[in-house]
Scaffold this motif. Structure first.
Motif, PDB file in Angstrom:
ATOM      1  N   ARG A  16      45.563  45.643  56.844  1.00  0.00           N
ATOM      2  CA  ARG A  16      44.752  46.065  55.719  1.00  0.00           C
ATOM      3  C   ARG A  16      45.726  46.463  54.625  1.00  0.00           C
ATOM      4  O   ARG A  16      46.721  47.124  54.927  1.00  0.00           O
ATOM      5  N   ALA A  17      45.441  46.107  53.378  1.00  0.00           N
ATOM      6  CA  ALA A  17      46.360  46.467  52.286  1.00  0.00           C
ATOM      7  C   ALA A  17      46.308  47.971  52.021  1.00  0.00           C
ATOM      8  O   ALA A  17      45.278  48.613  52.245  1.00  0.00           O
ATOM      9  N   ASN A  18      47.437  48.506  51.547  1.00  0.00           N
ATOM     10  CA  ASN A  18      47.505  49.886  51.031  1.00  0.00           C
ATOM     11  C   ASN A  18      47.101  50.939  52.052  1.00  0.00           C
ATOM     12  O   ASN A  18      46.389  51.895  51.729  1.00  0.00           O
ATOM     13  N   ASP A  20      47.646  54.165  53.607  1.00  0.00           N
ATOM     14  CA  ASP A  20      48.439  55.265  53.065  1.00  0.00           C
ATOM     15  C   ASP A  20      48.832  56.244  54.161  1.00  0.00           C
ATOM     16  O   ASP A  20      48.260  56.238  55.263  1.00  0.00           O
ATOM     17  N   ASP A  22      48.319  59.374  54.255  1.00  0.00           N
ATOM     18  CA  ASP A  22      47.215  60.298  54.575  1.00  0.00           C
ATOM     19  C   ASP A  22      46.375  59.721  55.718  1.00  0.00           C
ATOM     20  O   ASP A  22      45.835  60.468  56.539  1.00  0.00           O
ATOM     21  N   SER A  27      46.858  65.304  56.344  1.00  0.00           N
ATOM     22  CA  SER A  27      47.562  66.567  56.105  1.00  0.00           C
ATOM     23  C   SER A  27      47.091  67.660  57.071  1.00  0.00           C
ATOM     24  O   SER A  27      47.884  68.481  57.540  1.00  0.00           O
ATOM     25  N   GLU A  77      49.820  44.667  53.086  1.00  0.00           N
ATOM     26  CA  GLU A  77      50.611  44.868  51.867  1.00  0.00           C
ATOM     27  C   GLU A  77      50.759  46.360  51.533  1.00  0.00           C
ATOM     28  O   GLU A  77      49.815  47.128  51.731  1.00  0.00           O
ATOM     29  N   ASN A  78      51.933  46.738  51.042  1.00  0.00           N
ATOM     30  CA  ASN A  78      52.171  48.116  50.559  1.00  0.00           C
ATOM     31  C   ASN A  78      51.901  49.145  51.661  1.00  0.00           C
ATOM     32  O   ASN A  78      51.320  50.203  51.422  1.00  0.00           O
ATOM     33  N   CYS A  81      51.893  53.608  51.780  1.00  0.00           N
ATOM     34  CA  CYS A  81      51.888  54.131  50.417  1.00  0.00           C
ATOM     35  C   CYS A  81      51.389  55.579  50.421  1.00  0.00           C
ATOM     36  O   CYS A  81      50.884  56.071  51.425  1.00  0.00           O
ATOM     37  N   GLY A  82      51.537  56.233  49.283  1.00  0.00           N
ATOM     38  CA  GLY A  82      51.054  57.607  49.157  1.00  0.00           C
ATOM     39  C   GLY A  82      52.139  58.625  49.427  1.00  0.00           C
ATOM     40  O   GLY A  82      53.314  58.402  49.132  1.00  0.00           O
ATOM     41  N   SER A  83      51.722  59.718  50.010  1.00  0.00           N
ATOM     42  CA  SER A  83      52.598  60.866  50.250  1.00  0.00           C
ATOM     43  C   SER A  83      53.889  60.469  50.963  1.00  0.00           C
ATOM     44  O   SER A  83      53.891  59.609  51.830  1.00  0.00           O
ATOM     45  N   SER A  84      54.968  61.191  50.616  1.00  0.00           N
ATOM     46  CA  SER A  84      56.276  60.910  51.226  1.00  0.00           C
ATOM     47  C   SER A  84      56.387  61.461  52.636  1.00  0.00           C
ATOM     48  O   SER A  84      57.385  61.248  53.314  1.00  0.00           O
ATOM     49  N   ARG A  85      55.372  62.186  53.095  1.00  0.00           N
ATOM     50  CA  ARG A  85      55.430  62.901  54.386  1.00  0.00           C
ATOM     51  C   ARG A  85      56.046  62.043  55.498  1.00  0.00           C
ATOM     52  O   ARG A  85      55.496  61.033  55.925  1.00  0.00           O
ATOM     53  N   ASN A 106      55.819  50.541  51.264  1.00  0.00           N
ATOM     54  CA  ASN A 106      56.102  51.491  50.200  1.00  0.00           C
ATOM     55  C   ASN A 106      57.535  51.992  50.407  1.00  0.00           C
ATOM     56  O   ASN A 106      57.946  52.218  51.542  1.00  0.00           O
ATOM     57  N   ILE A 108      59.392  54.783  50.012  1.00  0.00           N
ATOM     58  CA  ILE A 108      59.769  56.029  50.707  1.00  0.00           C
ATOM     59  C   ILE A 108      59.477  55.889  52.198  1.00  0.00           C
ATOM     60  O   ILE A 108      60.290  56.248  53.051  1.00  0.00           O
TER      61      ILE A 108
ATOM     62  N   ARG B  34      55.993  72.499  52.199  1.00  0.00           N
ATOM     63  CA  ARG B  34      55.337  71.549  53.075  1.00  0.00           C
ATOM     64  C   ARG B  34      56.342  70.663  53.813  1.00  0.00           C
ATOM     65  O   ARG B  34      56.215  70.433  55.007  1.00  0.00           O
ATOM     66  N   SER B 129      56.490  62.540  47.101  1.00  0.00           N
ATOM     67  CA  SER B 129      56.401  61.215  46.465  1.00  0.00           C
ATOM     68  C   SER B 129      56.271  61.282  44.949  1.00  0.00           C
ATOM     69  O   SER B 129      56.652  60.348  44.254  1.00  0.00           O
ATOM     70  N   ARG B 430      45.275  60.832  43.816  1.00  0.00           N
ATOM     71  CA  ARG B 430      44.939  60.025  44.999  1.00  0.00           C
ATOM     72  C   ARG B 430      43.460  60.156  45.356  1.00  0.00           C
ATOM     73  O   ARG B 430      42.968  61.269  45.552  1.00  0.00           O
TER      74      ARG B 430
END
Lengths: 206, 467
Positions: A16-18, A20, A22, A27, A77-78, A81-85, A106, A108, B34, B129, B430
């Motif tokens: 599935r694309a993107n 993320d 999360d 979180s 694809e990608n 993505c999203g948070s660097s966690r 992505n 990161i 975090r 990010s 987001r």
């Protein structure tokens, strides 16, 4: 870091694309100041019936018993993505994933994979889709091989797909190297550069 | 003939590690509770000291409460552990911490420019990010993981795979009432959330030059949503004027030397980029998202698109999944969609100009009945300044909550959230599934669109709000 040379394993399709980070680890599942204890939270939003619950959602591929022991993830694809966690990668690694095949990552997330012994394999979209179809026929038997040394993926039908990865990442992954140790070998060079730089850009050094 | 990125890279390269990877000096490391606390703890556990503590800064923004009277206790069930661990580790490492109660505390990407920590031409990293925001001041600033943060802390360097370059030239001027947030969403809708694919993106052109530092921060903030390595804008007098006399900015003759050096930070005529796209600023309208990726954006006056309109960046599966999640059907007008909540805040849109523009919409108006509306200033300094200008009273009088600084409900970490399946219009970055709460449906927009929608009780164009 565990070295990676060749891996033959069950591959889990989530093409599935993107997708993320999360989704990879919400979180709310990152409850302690730790790199560990995260595997249960992997894909929690899709994997369980309720938020915070642990009742498996049978419709989610990770809960499909045919993919038990999957160590290769097929993504879109990608991916990441999203948070660097980095928790996303720690969770994937703790669950047992050692390689991810996707059309793109992505940046990161990709870097986090390399630092944690997960091989990010970039393959054309068609190739990933084709492998996903082949795997789905009978996941426990239709295994995929990732050969980092020869930069080659072997699909269940025996078809091969070469991939590129920068030499730095390849070396780190092949030998399970710790980047900090490696860089600290260059401490004199770093200090020399900093000294020179202090004269040129004194405002940088507080 | 070099790009600004190539100039900064060359200036920072300690060694060429071969195969396109360089060892780069890192001038600034920023941390938050975090992802920063775990990096500091892990480093200490390995017995590795922080090499240059005076160049490292930490803040509390992600899990701290934003309710008035907050302390170390958090609504997020285990949040206190993140706060206390980060505090202890920061003190142990000898780095500067903008703790709770410190007037400099706030969202890391808001306080770094405020304090003059980020400067043109520096390399700056943070395990977050949205570090790309800070390219707005002409720095090479990018987000990393916690392990990479440990590397930067221990060695003062990072081993970096050199990204390819991409120039996004925004020609013309943004129309009245069209904001940098709308521009960023417009670019995402056109080119997709994977559009920048690991490139370092230089934003250029007349419309970018015309932006304030705060506007540039918003534009660059969404570069990570574009899959960029980072974004950068050539620094100019707008940036130098902004930075002068900030606490950590150089002073006196060093300031003059710095500015002279910073004036060389531009892409030479004839510098070659690996990719380039042009954007017509005049074609940008106030935007809102309809789906679960920032690329799912349309002008506020449009309808939920049909699949064929988005087929370039979506498969039918991702498209239908997004619509089902958002409980929308193709052809539904976005304007007029009833909302449950409105949120102004986050590293994207929580600075003074954002709050002033939102307050201008809210002045003399009331939030619609049944809509929960929240404003969270990006930093304690923004909050104090807004209060000095009386903006807090405008927000409160309209029915908005007025909070302490932090990331707040940009994301759901197990504590505060918007309710199950609530529809939220938000100035954040987001709109992922369950990002702001369990099954919460987020619509990204500019602060003034959030304000106007809060008043109307439905998605609304601030330019069309009745007096």
């Amino acid at each position: 870091m565990q070295p990676f040379t060749v891996l033959t394993a069950v591959a889990l399709p989530l093409v599935r694309a993107n997708i993320d980070t999360d989704a990879i680890i919400p979180s709310r599942e990152m409850t302690s100041v730790s790199k560990k204890g995260l595997a249960d939270g992997l894909f929690a939003g899709w994997r369980y019936r309720t938020v915070g619950g642990r009742d498996p959602n049978p419709d989610f591929v990770l809960n499909d018993p045919r993919y038990r022991g999957a160590a290769i993830l097929l993504g879109g694809e990608n991916f990441g993505c999203g948070s660097s966690r980095e928790h996303a990668v720690w969770a994937l690694a703790e669950y047992g994933f050692r390689a991810i095949l996707a059309p793109s990552f992505n940046p990161i997330f990709r870097g986090n994979c390399v630092r944690n012994g997960i091989v990010p394999v970039e393959l054309p979209q068609d190739a990933v889709a084709w492998i996903a179809v082949a795997v789905a026929e009978m996941p426990p038997a239709q295994l995929v091989t990732v050969d980092l040394e020869h930069q080659m993926v072997t699909a269940p039908d025996g078809g091969t797909h070469s991939f590129t990865i920068e030499p730095e990442a390849r070396e780190m992954l092949l030998h399970g190297l710790d980047a900090i140790d490696l860089t600290l070998l260059r401490q004199a060079e770093i200090q020399g550069k900093r000294q020179m730089d202090k004269d040129c850009r004194p405002w940088v050094y507080l | 003939m070099r790009t600004i990125f190539e100039k900064i890279w060359a200036e920072h390269q300690v060694a060429d590690l071969g195969g396109g990877t360089g060892l780069l000096l890192i001038d600034r490391v920023l941390l938050h509770e975090r992802t920063g606390g775990v990096a500091l703890e892990s480093l200490a556990a390995a017995g590795r000291p922080v090499m240059a503590p005076s160049q490292v800064f930490a803040t509390m923004d992600h899990v701290v409460d934003t309710l008035p009277g907050r302390g170390d206790r958090t609504i997020m069930p285990t949040g206190t552990a993140f706060i206390t661990a980060t505090r202890a580790a920061a003190h142990g490492a000898g780095i500067t911490l903008f703790d709770l109660g410190d007037p400099r505390q706030g969202i890391v990407h808001v306080i770094s420019p405020e304090q003059g920590i980020v400067l043109p031409g520096v390399t700056l990293v943070c395990p977050d990010s949205h570090t790309c925001s800070q390219g707005a001041l002409g720095a090479l600033a990018w987000g990393i993981g916690s392990t990479e943060a440990e590397h930067a802390l221990a060695t003062g360097t990072l081993r970096v795979r050199r990204p390819r370059t991409m120039r996004v030239t925004v020609n013309g001027r943004l129309g009245a009432g069209v904001t940098p947030k709308d521009l960023a969403l417009h670019i995402l809708a056109r080119h997709g959330a994977g559009g920048a694919k690991g490139h370092v993106v230089e934003y250029a052109g007349e419309a970018v030059r015309a932006l304030s530092v705060e506007g540039r921060l918003t534009l660059c903030n969404l570069a990570t949503e574009f899959a960029a390595f980072t974004a950068i804008i050539a620094p100019d007098d707008v940036v130098f004027d902004y930075l002068q006399d900030r606490p950590y900015a150089p002073k006196g003759t060093i300031w003059d030397r710095a500015v002279a050096a910073w004036r060389q930070l531009y892409s030479d005529d004839g510098a070659v980029f690996d990719r380039g796209i042009d954007v017509d600023a005049g074609a940008v309208a106030p935007m809102v998202t309809w789906g679960t990726s920032p690329q799912h954006a349309v002008p506020l006056g449009d309808r939920v698109p049909d699949f064929q309109d988005v087929a370039g960046h979506d498969t039918r599966e991702t498209y239908e999944r997004a619509l089902a999640y958002m409980a929308l059907t193709p052809g539904t007008p976005l304007a007029g969609l009833p909302i449950d909540a409105a949120f102004i805040g986050s590293c994207t849109n929580s600075r003074m100009e954002d709050l002033r523009r939102a307050a201008a919409v809210l002045r003399g108006r009331k939030v619609a009945a049944g809509v929960r509306a929240i404003c969270v200033p990006g930093s304690s300094q923004v909050k104090a300044q807004a209060e000095a200008e009386g903006l807090d009273r405008v927000f409160l009088a309209s029915g908005f909550e007025w909070r302490e600084a932090g990331c707040s409900m940009c994301f759901f970490a197990g504590g505060e959230s918007f309710g199950h399946r609530q529809r939220v219009v938000t100035s954040t970055n987001r709109n992922f599934e369950s990002r702001q709460g369990p099954q919460t449906r987020s619509h990204l927009a500019s602060p003034e669109t959030v304000a106007a929608s809060a008043i109307a009780g439905r998605l609304a164009d601030p330019r069309l709000l009745e007096a």
